[in-house]
Design a protein around this motif. Structure first.
Motif, PDB file in Angstrom:
ATOM      1  N   GLY A  52       2.925   8.184   9.963  1.00  0.00           N
ATOM      2  CA  GLY A  52       2.751   6.774   9.618  1.00  0.00           C
ATOM      3  C   GLY A  52       3.856   6.333   8.679  1.00  0.00           C
ATOM      4  O   GLY A  52       4.417   7.159   7.946  1.00  0.00           O
ATOM      5  N   VAL A  53       4.163   5.048   8.687  1.00  0.00           N
ATOM      6  CA  VAL A  53       5.233   4.521   7.830  1.00  0.00           C
ATOM      7  C   VAL A  53       4.847   3.191   7.191  1.00  0.00           C
ATOM      8  O   VAL A  53       5.700   2.441   6.733  1.00  0.00           O
ATOM      9  CB  VAL A  53       6.548   4.347   8.631  1.00  0.00           C
ATOM     10  N   SER A  54       3.560   2.891   7.156  1.00  0.00           N
ATOM     11  CA  SER A  54       3.117   1.558   6.750  1.00  0.00           C
ATOM     12  C   SER A  54       3.551   1.182   5.338  1.00  0.00           C
ATOM     13  O   SER A  54       3.730   0.000   5.028  1.00  0.00           O
ATOM     14  CB  SER A  54       1.589   1.441   6.863  1.00  0.00           C
ATOM     15  N   LEU A  55       3.736   2.159   4.447  1.00  0.00           N
ATOM     16  CA  LEU A  55       4.146   1.862   3.073  1.00  0.00           C
ATOM     17  C   LEU A  55       5.661   1.721   2.935  1.00  0.00           C
ATOM     18  O   LEU A  55       6.148   1.366   1.860  1.00  0.00           O
ATOM     19  CB  LEU A  55       3.668   2.976   2.129  1.00  0.00           C
ATOM     20  N   LEU A  56       6.397   1.984   4.010  1.00  0.00           N
ATOM     21  CA  LEU A  56       7.850   2.060   3.915  1.00  0.00           C
ATOM     22  C   LEU A  56       8.570   0.892   4.550  1.00  0.00           C
ATOM     23  O   LEU A  56       9.794   0.808   4.471  1.00  0.00           O
ATOM     24  CB  LEU A  56       8.353   3.363   4.570  1.00  0.00           C
ATOM     25  N   ARG A  57       7.844  -0.009   5.201  1.00  0.00           N
ATOM     26  CA  ARG A  57       8.488  -1.125   5.879  1.00  0.00           C
ATOM     27  C   ARG A  57       7.942  -2.454   5.348  1.00  0.00           C
ATOM     28  O   ARG A  57       6.876  -2.511   4.753  1.00  0.00           O
ATOM     29  CB  ARG A  57       8.266  -1.053   7.386  1.00  0.00           C
ATOM     30  N   ARG A  58       8.707  -3.534   5.570  1.00  0.00           N
ATOM     31  CA  ARG A  58       8.326  -4.882   5.177  1.00  0.00           C
ATOM     32  C   ARG A  58       8.172  -5.004   3.661  1.00  0.00           C
ATOM     33  O   ARG A  58       7.386  -5.791   3.159  1.00  0.00           O
ATOM     34  CB  ARG A  58       7.060  -5.340   5.912  1.00  0.00           C
ATOM     35  N   ILE A  59       8.924  -4.173   2.931  1.00  0.00           N
ATOM     36  CA  ILE A  59       8.926  -4.241   1.476  1.00  0.00           C
ATOM     37  C   ILE A  59      10.368  -4.188   0.992  1.00  0.00           C
ATOM     38  O   ILE A  59      11.249  -3.687   1.676  1.00  0.00           O
ATOM     39  CB  ILE A  59       8.120  -3.095   0.829  1.00  0.00           C
ATOM     40  N   THR A  60      10.606  -4.713  -0.182  1.00  0.00           N
ATOM     41  CA  THR A  60      11.925  -4.623  -0.794  1.00  0.00           C
ATOM     42  C   THR A  60      11.776  -4.153  -2.231  1.00  0.00           C
ATOM     43  O   THR A  60      10.672  -4.168  -2.790  1.00  0.00           O
ATOM     44  CB  THR A  60      12.645  -5.981  -0.777  1.00  0.00           C
TER      45      THR A  60
END
Length: 460
Positions: free
Chosen positions: A421-429
């Motif tokens: 899973g990568v949900s914490l790693l995308r759509r964030i800056t």
């Protein structure tokens, strides 16, 4: 950390209606022409508290709403993310929008859902235009603040009351109130970082969720804010600056990079290779990027395939390798070159300088992502640092966030790790000058790495 789709971090320059044209009459047509509009998810016929509804909300509805936000941003600009800033405990706490709540409650039939998106979009825009009108109703000059304090005070009081009325003083309403006051000061020339500090000091934590502010408190906040202004507030700003007076966030990152206590982060290092049966990166690209634009997803998946192949062959991470991936990401005929001019991100809030040695320094930083050597860090720290190096060197004219994500995956894949899973790693800056953000990203990677190991042990 800054959530990319959160309206709470919008600046006045990003939302000022005078800088961002919008045709409300064409909004319905535009919304319905976007990729996500053709793939509105179907709401399951189960009770709201049912576990199936919660799973649908998390795995289907929220990614769709994020995809719609991204599509709208690409069409209109970043100001548009406020369409989901609902009252109370919606997608984002304490906003001024009443036509949208959250994906779970607002996504119904395709036609009704898209009508809500259009209505929320127009409502958000109308609010911004109202604010612009109120700002202009007080033609103030920072240089003459000593003679205009009563006017500054009246303006602040009026804006607080407008936000109170618009948000209904629900959960977190004061966050938007602070933002509106900061926008107002920015509109009349107060430096952004100075404005935020003055507003925070004036309010002093006295506004609370679910509670309208006492009239006496409103008067005191407005008076304190007006009295705190100084004629030079338009030029005061902390941080490393370029010759032109604009902060160089690449310089800030390079200083922070050396100061981050990387060993204090998660301890996972170059352990045994691990991969679950799920390829979390590929799944996320298909679900999220595919909802925004199928061609975007295809390009990113092609780049991901090349990332995995390069990792399997033990390639070294450098700009040339990134450029080969970026050709797939951007769909260009040739690998894109290293930028030749200063770059900007986050709506112009961050500026990344350029010099004759910038590319060489970039390659030197990327080389440190490999394991081994006296200064080798844990895998999570090296992957996080490589991600942030790409973000803040900002080597390409477009697609740097996607490139940073690929660099992170490459560092992991080179040591045999494929995340479930990568949900914490995308759509964030992340902030260039925040050591805490760097360690936070390392912890996010560790969370996913731990979950991947757990799944692998269970054979799932």
């Amino acid at each position: 950390m800054i959530v990319e789709l959160s309206p709470a971090y919008l600046t006045w320059a990003e939302v000022d209606p005078a800088l961002h044209p919008f045709d409300a009459a064409a909004a319905a047509r535009v919304v319905r022409s976007l990729g996500p509009a053709r793939r509105v998810p179907r709401r399951p016929e189960v009770p709201p508290a049912d576990s199936a509804m919660r799973a649908w909300d998390r795995e289907v509805a929220e990614p769709w709403a994020d995809a719609m936000s991204h599509a709208l941003v690409e069409c209109y600009g970043r100001w548009v993310v406020g369409w989901r800033w609902a009252h109370d405990e919606g997608d984002f706490d304490g906003g001024p929008v009443g036509n949208w709540c959250c994906p779970r409650d607002s996504i119904t039939s395709p036609e009704e859902t898209l009508a809500r998106v259009v209505a929320a979009l127009c409502e958000w825009r109308e609010w911004l235009e109202s604010l612009a009108g109120w700002f202009e109703a007080y033609p103030l000059e920072l240089s003459a603040v000593e003679d205009q304090r009563i006017l500054w005070e009246r303006a602040a009081r009026n804006l607080i009351l407008q936000v109170v009325d618009r948000t209904g003083c629900g959960s977190g309403w004061y966050g938007h109130c602070m933002q509106v006051l900061t926008w107002f000061l920015s509109h009349w020339g107060v430096a952004g970082d100075v404005a935020g500090g003055l507003v925070d000091d004036a309010i002093g934590g006295r506004f609370e969720s679910w509670t309208g502010p006492d009239a006496v408190v409103v008067e005191d906040v407005a008076e304190k804010l007006a009295r705190s202004l100084r004629p030079d507030d338009g030029v005061r700003s902390a941080g490393v600056r370029s010759a032109g007076g604009v902060p160089d966030h690449l310089g800030r990152w390079l200083a922070v990079r050396e100061a981050v206590p990387w060993p204090e982060g998660p301890a996972h290092g170059a352990e045994e290779p691990v991969a679950s049966s799920r390829d979390g990166a590929a799944e996320d690209i298909r679900a999220f990027d595919g909802a925004v634009d199928p061609a975007r997803a295809e390009g990113l998946l092609a780049a991901l395939e090349r990332v995995r192949a390069d990792a399997a062959h033990g390639a070294s991470l450098d700009f040339e390798l990134l450029s080969g991936w970026q050709q797939h990401v951007l769909g260009t005929a040739e690998p894109p070159p290293f930028r030749s001019l200063p770059a900007f991100a986050k709506g112009g809030r961050e500026r990344y300088g350029i010099g004759p040695d910038t590319r060489a320094r970039f390659d030197a930083c990327l080389a440190e992502s490999a394991a081994g050597g006296e200064r080798s860090l844990a895998l999570t720290a090296r992957a996080a640092r490589a991600y942030l190096d790409v973000c803040f060197f900002h080597p390409f004219d477009d697609g740097n966030a996607r490139c940073a994500f690929l660099a992170l995956l490459f560092v992991l894949a080179r040591e045999g790790v494929v995340l479930s899973g990568v949900s914490l790693l995308r759509r964030i800056t992340f902030q260039a000058d925040s050591p805490g953000d760097a360690l936070r990203l390392a912890r996010y990677i560790d969370v996913h790495l731990t979950e991947t190991r757990r799944r692998a042990a269970l054979g799932s």
